[in-house]
Write a protein that holds these residues in place. Sequence first.
Motif, PDB file in Angstrom:
ATOM      1  N   LEU A 202       0.824  -1.208   0.000  1.00 13.77           N
ATOM      2  CA  LEU A 202       0.000   0.000   0.000  1.00 13.77           C
ATOM      3  C   LEU A 202       0.860   1.260   0.000  1.00 13.77           C
ATOM      4  N   HIS A 206       0.771   3.856  -3.110  1.00 19.48           N
ATOM      5  CA  HIS A 206       0.323   5.244  -2.998  1.00 19.48           C
ATOM      6  C   HIS A 206       1.350   6.206  -3.577  1.00 19.48           C
ATOM      7  N   GLY A 210       0.281   7.658  -7.306  1.00 16.72           N
ATOM      8  CA  GLY A 210      -0.061   9.076  -7.204  1.00 16.72           C
ATOM      9  C   GLY A 210       0.644   9.904  -8.263  1.00 16.72           C
ATOM     10  N   ALA A 257      -3.860   0.216  -3.541  1.00 12.50           N
ATOM     11  CA  ALA A 257      -3.521   1.626  -3.329  1.00 12.50           C
ATOM     12  C   ALA A 257      -3.899   2.472  -4.537  1.00 12.50           C
ATOM     13  N   LEU A 261      -6.531   5.579  -4.176  1.00 11.19           N
ATOM     14  CA  LEU A 261      -6.085   6.942  -4.475  1.00 11.19           C
ATOM     15  C   LEU A 261      -6.857   7.559  -5.632  1.00 11.19           C
ATOM     16  N   GLY A 535      -0.764  10.763  -2.511  1.00  9.49           N
ATOM     17  CA  GLY A 535       0.122   9.617  -2.331  1.00  9.49           C
ATOM     18  C   GLY A 535       1.042   9.783  -1.146  1.00  9.49           C
ATOM     19  N   LEU A 538      -1.125   9.525   2.179  1.00  7.77           N
ATOM     20  CA  LEU A 538      -1.599   8.154   2.386  1.00  7.77           C
ATOM     21  C   LEU A 538      -0.442   7.215   2.703  1.00  7.77           C
ATOM     22  N   ALA A 539       0.719   7.446   2.083  1.00  5.54           N
ATOM     23  CA  ALA A 539       1.899   6.641   2.424  1.00  5.54           C
ATOM     24  C   ALA A 539       2.331   6.898   3.861  1.00  5.54           C
TER      25      ALA A 539
END
Length: 648
Positions: A202, A206, A210, A257, A261, A535, A538-539
């Motif tokens: 994930l 991301h 992204g 992911a 996203l 990205g 979320l990462a």
Amino acid sequence: MAIDRRREADGGGRPLPEENGSVPGAVGGGPAAAAAPPGPPPANVAGAEIQAVPVPPPPAACSPLLLDYDGSVLPFLGGLGGGYQRTLVLLTWVPALFIGFSKFSDSFLLDQPDFWCREADGQGNWSGSLAPSHANHSGNGSIFPPPGLPTPAGGNASECDCHEWHYRIRAGLVQNVVSKWDLVCDSAWKVHIAKFSLLVGLIFGHLITGCIADWVGRRPVLLFSVIFILIFGLTVALSVNVTMFSTLRFFEGFCLAGIVLSLYALRIELCPPGHRFMITMVASFIEMAGQFLMPGLAALCRDWQVLQAVIICPFLLMLLYWVIFPESLRWLMATQQFEASKELILQFTHKNRVNTESDIKGVVPELEKEIARRPKKVCIVKVVGTRNLWKNIVVLCVNSLTGYGIHHCFAKSMMGHEAKMAITHNFYADYYTMAGIALASCLAMCPVVGFLGRRGGLLLFMILTALASLLQLGLLNLIGKYSQLPDSGMSDSVKDKFSTAFSIVGMFSSHAVGSLSVFFCAEITPTVIRGGGLGLVLASAGFGRLTAPIMELHNQKGYFLHHVIFACCTLICIICILLLPESKNQNLPENIPDGEHYTRQPLLPHKKGEQPLLLTNSELKDYSGLHDSAAVSDGISENTTANGMKSM
């Protein structure tokens, strides 16, 4: 000597400034040139000056009407009142249920069951090996002999010396990954590696998807992620060993992911300013519905391979999105892909039955003028050269990391990390307690963010997280010291009750901090780099979640220091949140200059007649000419001031 000759050949070289700071001969090149009568220069002059090549004029700026998507384009298409837009929003909600199944599948596929060794005679009688008991549950799922029965003298080595294990799985399955490949005792660490694989997938997904979404669009990322999650997800169910399982779970997480996203970005970019938060929260509620339904789904499937296939197969429906789901019109307009934008606008007007004659602001005629312009795509790396935007993104990334990281600290404290014993002794009660706290957090976010705004709500939840963390670390230690005194009247049960209360408050607020940080970042990041910004945040949230399997792998060693570090981060985040702008009811920034104009405002409105300390966007001055004036001042002597006077 050579320098003097060159100066003579060039007419005396560069003149020095006069005492008043003026440069002699700045126009004509010297006194002789100044005294010469005006007229055309002589035709035949040796060493005639080389004429400068004319610099092509810079391309004209794009029409501001086309870049004002929320103010011009979206109202022309009917806003969210258009039937086609509402259909697209609904299509972004449906996959949230499947995403909820996939995100919480580890709790069932990799749950540590109760296990014991079975005798060679085929009977399950206990005779010196491990026996089932719910009174003493260890961290790795093994069950130690109950009191009254002899304990094996060989220690852990003799306890794990078994040829056939029997399992009692608590998660509603007859068989899961742990029981399939006997991942107990010396092989228990492989379970934590398998948990790593999905989270690490994930994180990388991301970051990479992204950037790709900003370059090729949201729709291609969504569709290719759906195709590959079907391939890798169904192959996971056919794994022959735990190594194959972990590797395929990494790629499954990578593709998941991309779906998360791209849907998040599409959902944000479809909505007008007043509806963005509630539409995002509806998607969160649907995802949590998947979390609540997951135990029932596991009980119906009974086998982990069937459960994995049932989780992945609904993504087959998303293959239809290739036909029915268009590219983000906002992203096409922001990247100046006006030819594709025109086709999509015509599609929107046809689906919504909008009369093109109602285009009062002239969006379509303006689009016709700019249709030959080349696309202009931007990478997230460009944010490094900005002044405010990169700071906002970094602050939100740290908030997201802190929120999801400290959430695990509160969860382990509530479940009794010291005794390694769940307070309810029941898998389903623990699971639904965690899910219920997350649901209550999302429900509380709606009125709080509606009243206080994004920044005020984030600040409130972060303060609650910091208070719960500091009270749990400091006050409980104080209670523990007083409970040891004979006349204190306190017992360990009082400490446990306080710990549980602080843990629930901390989980409640930290979940809101993590979720709100992701949404906040999606709003303040410009459309041209929104995929990359999402990205990153979320990462960061993935790194926070990754602390849970890391602590389990180390058998909770360093747990207290882990909690202290995140508690300090909450205090830093409280200060940094004050630097963020407020995006409530604001248009989304379309390009990087728009994102730079998002400046912070005071939390409380100004009193009448009070001088504001922070400038608004309209009051900001343009300092872009400072570099040009600095370059011109290089030709002036250092001992000359701007007004022509010598410095003392």
